[in-house]
Design a protein around this motif. Structure first.
Motif, mmCIF file in Angstrom:
data_model
loop_
_atom_site.group_PDB
_atom_site.id
_atom_site.type_symbol
_atom_site.label_atom_id
_atom_site.label_comp_id
_atom_site.label_asym_id
_atom_site.label_seq_id
_atom_site.Cartn_x
_atom_site.Cartn_y
_atom_site.Cartn_z
ATOM 1 N N ASP A 48 27.911 -70.165 71.814
ATOM 2 C CA ASP A 48 28.642 -70.799 70.934
ATOM 3 C C ASP A 48 28.189 -72.370 70.551
ATOM 4 N N GLN A 49 27.808 -72.825 69.292
ATOM 5 C CA GLN A 49 27.448 -74.074 69.251
ATOM 6 C C GLN A 49 28.613 -74.818 68.816
ATOM 7 N N PRO A 50 28.567 -76.055 69.137
ATOM 8 C CA PRO A 50 29.596 -77.022 68.568
ATOM 9 C C PRO A 50 29.463 -76.866 67.141
ATOM 10 N N TRP A 51 30.819 -77.133 66.481
ATOM 11 C CA TRP A 51 30.770 -77.361 65.076
ATOM 12 C C TRP A 51 29.959 -78.741 64.879
ATOM 13 N N HIS A 52 29.123 -78.258 63.564
ATOM 14 C CA HIS A 52 28.065 -79.473 63.176
ATOM 15 C C HIS A 52 27.682 -79.270 61.779
ATOM 16 N N ARG A 53 27.150 -80.391 61.207
ATOM 17 C CA ARG A 53 26.386 -80.352 59.988
ATOM 18 C C ARG A 53 24.843 -80.662 60.446
ATOM 19 N N LEU A 86 26.729 -66.456 61.816
ATOM 20 C CA LEU A 86 27.038 -67.916 61.479
ATOM 21 C C LEU A 86 28.623 -68.071 60.880
ATOM 22 N N GLU A 87 29.248 -68.970 61.401
ATOM 23 C CA GLU A 87 30.536 -69.386 60.854
ATOM 24 C C GLU A 87 30.406 -70.413 60.056
ATOM 25 N N ILE A 88 31.178 -70.604 59.045
ATOM 26 C CA ILE A 88 31.224 -71.655 58.138
ATOM 27 C C ILE A 88 32.338 -72.228 57.686
ATOM 28 N N ALA A 89 32.608 -73.378 57.613
ATOM 29 C CA ALA A 89 34.063 -73.894 57.203
ATOM 30 C C ALA A 89 34.090 -74.569 55.698
ATOM 31 N N PRO A 90 34.347 -73.703 54.621
ATOM 32 C CA PRO A 90 33.956 -74.198 53.269
ATOM 33 C C PRO A 90 34.828 -75.390 52.853
ATOM 34 N N GLY A 91 34.172 -76.123 52.115
ATOM 35 C CA GLY A 91 34.735 -77.423 51.730
ATOM 36 C C GLY A 91 34.517 -78.760 52.691
ATOM 37 N N THR A 92 33.992 -78.544 53.980
ATOM 38 C CA THR A 92 34.208 -79.440 54.636
ATOM 39 C C THR A 92 32.951 -80.437 54.594
ATOM 40 N N GLN A 93 32.050 -80.157 53.522
ATOM 41 C CA GLN A 93 30.919 -81.269 52.991
ATOM 42 C C GLN A 93 31.401 -82.461 52.875
ATOM 43 N N TRP A 97 33.549 -88.829 59.185
ATOM 44 C CA TRP A 97 33.941 -89.382 60.270
ATOM 45 C C TRP A 97 33.359 -90.738 60.627
ATOM 46 N N GLY A 98 33.847 -91.693 61.532
ATOM 47 C CA GLY A 98 33.231 -92.845 61.851
ATOM 48 C C GLY A 98 32.684 -92.581 63.155
ATOM 49 N N ASP A 99 31.848 -93.816 63.608
ATOM 50 C CA ASP A 99 31.553 -93.933 64.894
ATOM 51 C C ASP A 99 32.210 -93.706 66.236
ATOM 52 N N ARG A 100 33.310 -94.408 65.692
ATOM 53 C CA ARG A 100 34.506 -94.410 67.001
ATOM 54 C C ARG A 100 35.226 -93.084 67.076
ATOM 55 N N GLU A 101 34.901 -92.006 66.206
ATOM 56 C CA GLU A 101 35.409 -90.607 66.375
ATOM 57 C C GLU A 101 34.410 -89.573 66.598
ATOM 58 N N ARG A 102 33.484 -90.142 67.391
ATOM 59 C CA ARG A 102 32.463 -89.162 67.995
ATOM 60 C C ARG A 102 33.021 -88.044 68.831
ATOM 61 N N ALA A 103 32.494 -86.966 68.564
ATOM 62 C CA ALA A 103 32.821 -85.757 69.289
ATOM 63 C C ALA A 103 32.733 -86.048 70.982
ATOM 64 N N ALA A 117 25.712 -89.243 65.397
ATOM 65 C CA ALA A 117 26.970 -89.458 65.299
ATOM 66 C C ALA A 117 27.737 -88.822 64.015
ATOM 67 N N GLY A 118 27.098 -88.977 63.080
ATOM 68 C CA GLY A 118 27.443 -88.316 61.612
ATOM 69 C C GLY A 118 27.222 -86.675 61.652
ATOM 70 N N ILE A 119 26.746 -86.065 62.501
ATOM 71 C CA ILE A 119 26.453 -84.643 62.769
ATOM 72 C C ILE A 119 27.754 -83.983 63.312
ATOM 73 N N PHE A 120 28.180 -84.514 64.553
ATOM 74 C CA PHE A 120 29.139 -83.775 65.080
ATOM 75 C C PHE A 120 30.399 -84.417 64.962
ATOM 76 N N PRO A 121 31.347 -83.401 64.379
ATOM 77 C CA PRO A 121 32.700 -84.169 64.162
ATOM 78 C C PRO A 121 33.532 -84.280 65.417
ATOM 79 N N PRO A 122 34.720 -85.114 65.183
ATOM 80 C CA PRO A 122 35.563 -85.178 66.687
ATOM 81 C C PRO A 122 35.975 -84.071 67.173
ATOM 82 N N ALA A 123 35.785 -83.800 68.509
ATOM 83 C CA ALA A 123 36.333 -82.778 69.035
ATOM 84 C C ALA A 123 37.784 -82.214 68.621
ATOM 85 N N ALA A 124 38.784 -83.142 68.318
ATOM 86 C CA ALA A 124 40.030 -83.071 67.997
ATOM 87 C C ALA A 124 40.055 -82.164 66.725
#
Length: 222
Positions: A48-53, A86-93, A97-103, A117-124
């Motif tokens: 499983d990959q981490p969620w990312h763009r 593939l799993e996709i989360a529609p609308g999330t384009q 998130w900012g640098d302080r919210e890195r996963a 930093a802008g590829i991986f959303p916060p883990a939360a």
């Protein structure tokens, strides 16, 4: 794994297809540019990959609320549930998130972390994406389009078969994703291309095909 367009016998069939051309025109405008041709190949044992763009959001999207790139996916096999679809989360384009919210648990090196930093959303935020997730089960020959900024992930391939997918990346005028790829064609091939294709192909012309410098890689997915 990026490839040279002229090594794909069906390349012209894809980029001249009325649906492909129509989507590019509708989303990116008449000056769109094809900047990437390559394969994503989840092999048996892929996890499983981490969620990312695919890359950080540009200001055209975060400020201008405009999509300036598309990723077309074409499955080379009939997808089975065990093959890591593939799993996709529609609308999330539109997510920002900012640098302080890195996963947590992201890229290990500072250079990779700064770049990604802008590829991986916060883990939360993972539960939000899981709640929105849609599984894609394309058959061989299917084509789909999405923003490369839409948050998505490949899932674990528990089968004994690879799941190759051709990816064609397309930019709007002013987008800079072509710098992430080494698209190349020979002059002999360029001379055979219809004008309506050549004008949309952002590729360097070389005397003969060369090894591709794989510029675009995401350390957090390795």
């Amino acid at each position: 794994m990026e490839v040279q367009p002229e090594r794909l016998s069906g390349f012209l069939d894809i980029v001249q297809h009325p649906w492909f051309v129509g989507v590019c025109h509708a989303v990116l405008g008449p000056g769109y540019r094809i900047v990437e041709v390559g394969f994503d190949i989840p092999f048996p044992g892929a996890q499983d990959q981490p969620w990312h763009r695919d890359f950080p959001s540009p200001e055209a999207t975060t400020i201008g609320r405009r999509l300036d790139s598309l990723a077309f996916n074409l499955s080379a096999v009939d997808t089975l549930a065990a093959m890591g679809p593939l799993e996709i989360a529609p609308g999330t384009q539109w997510d920002v998130w900012g640098d302080r919210e890195r996963a947590e648990g992201g890229p290990s090196s500072t250079a990779d972390a700064d770049r990604e930093a802008g590829i991986f959303p916060p883990a939360a935020w993972a539960p939000r994406y899981a709640a929105r997730a849609q599984t894609r089960m394309p058959r061989r020959g299917d084509i789909s389009a999405r923003s490369a900024l839409t948050v998505h992930r490949g899932t674990a391939n528990r089968s004994d078969m690879a799941r190759p997918v051709l990816v064609v990346g397309v930019d709007a005028p002013g987008a800079a994703n072509g710098a992430r790829h080494d698209l190349q064609i020979t002059q002999a091939y360029a001379d055979t291309l219809p004008a309506a294709v050549r004008e949309h192909l952002q590729a360097r012309v070389v005397p003969r095909l060369q090894d591709i410098d794989q510029i675009h890689h995401i350390a957090g997915l390795l």
